[in-house]
Design an enzyme around this catalytic site. Structure first.
Site, mmCIF file in Angstrom:
data_model
loop_
_atom_site.group_PDB
_atom_site.id
_atom_site.type_symbol
_atom_site.label_atom_id
_atom_site.label_comp_id
_atom_site.label_asym_id
_atom_site.label_seq_id
_atom_site.Cartn_x
_atom_site.Cartn_y
_atom_site.Cartn_z
ATOM 1 N N TYR A 1 -3.061 -0.691 10.429
ATOM 2 C CA TYR A 1 -2.780 -1.050 8.739
ATOM 3 C C TYR A 1 -1.570 -0.515 8.338
ATOM 4 C CZ TYR A 1 -3.933 -0.772 3.769
ATOM 5 O OH TYR A 1 -4.006 -0.938 2.510
ATOM 6 N N SER B 1 0.778 -1.178 0.035
ATOM 7 C CA SER B 1 -0.051 0.022 -0.024
ATOM 8 C C SER B 1 0.802 1.236 -0.007
ATOM 9 C CB SER B 1 -0.885 -0.115 1.133
ATOM 10 O OG SER B 1 -1.553 1.308 1.417
#
Length: 267
Positions: free
Chosen positions: A172, A159
């Site tokens: 995350y 990501s």
């Protein structure tokens, strides 16, 4: 010409990026590492928690290519036994594995300040995004090492949060930074066995999970602002390019994102 089939496992294949990548591989995938005298295609094993969404992905694949070889294996990637069963099913059906797209993941709870984050929420994100990726990569690595011809490719879904965080995203962001370390370790440890490992870092692909970004998402300055999105198919085509390279070449890290999203200069 006889078609040469390459075998891929896609986790998180029931929706979003996983579904798009599975469709791209099954519909148009070709492997440039193979001899030009053959016409290669991809057989795809779809892994995810919900069997009904996997079957929806399989139906979309078959609608695009009726002769596609698709295997649906409901899998909780946080469960070592379930992961073992997934790769055993692929080995029993195909005898080998050429690609793992390690995609399953979760954002975790939104809008929760770091000091208020429950331990259970932290564990869920870590177990899915990091431990699940480890378990799948380890199972794929073992199979790629043992098979003949030896080797294969692992592509981890990172990501842009592996580079820069969003507000209130500690679980995350931490797992995506850790995934970069896993990618580098796999790249090193896989060298003797012709196992290549790369990572794709994605920003603002239009999926159900990111739909809220169109109406407004928390920025580093505390404001809510809508963000530009890109077609998830652009991500899928990038993954396919990485997958098609010969094992002698590797995209170590690729970043694909909506051009005008707040990433460069974030914060």
């Amino acid at each position: 010409m006889n078609a040469v089939v390459r075998i891929a496992v896609v986790t998180g294949a029931g929706s979003g990026i996983g579904r798009s990548v599975a469709l791209e591989l099954a519909r148009t995938g070709q492997n440039a590492a193979l001899s030009s005298s053959a016409t290669p295609t991809w057989a795809v094993a779809l892994a995810g928690r919900r069997s009904e969404t996997l079957e929806e992905t399989a139906a979309l694949i078959r609608a695009a290519r009726p002769d596609a070889d698709v295997l649906c294996v409901p899998t909780d990637v946080t469960d070592p036994e379930a992961v073992t069963a997934l790769f055993s099913a692929v080995r029993e059906r195909h005898g080998r594995l050429d690609l793992l797209f390690n995609n399953a993941g979760t954002f975790g709870p939104g809008g929760v300040r770091f000091e208020d984050l429950p331990y259970s929420a932290w564990r869920k994100v870590v177990d899915t995004n990091l431990t699940g990726a480890f378990l799948c990569a380890q199972a794929a690595f073992r199979q790629m090492k043992e098979q003949a011809p030896q080797g294969g490719r692992i592509i981890n879904n990172g990501s842009i949060s592996a580079h820069a965080p969003r507000p209130n995203s500690a679980p995350y962001t931490a797992t995506k930074h850790a995934l970069t370390g896993l990618t580098k370790s796999l790249s090193l440890d896989g060298r003797p066995y012709s196992i290549a490992c790369g990572q794709i870092d994605i920003g603002n692909a239009a999926t159900d999970m990111t739909s809220a970004m169109r109406s407004g998402v928390l920025q580093a300055n505390g404001e809510l602002a809508p963000e530009p999105m890109m077609d998830v198919g652009d991500v899928a085509r990038t993954v396919r390019h990485m997958a098609e390279l010969p094992l002698a070449a590797n995209v170590q890290f690729a970043t694909v994102l909506a051009t005008n999203m707040p990433f460069i200069g974030r914060g």
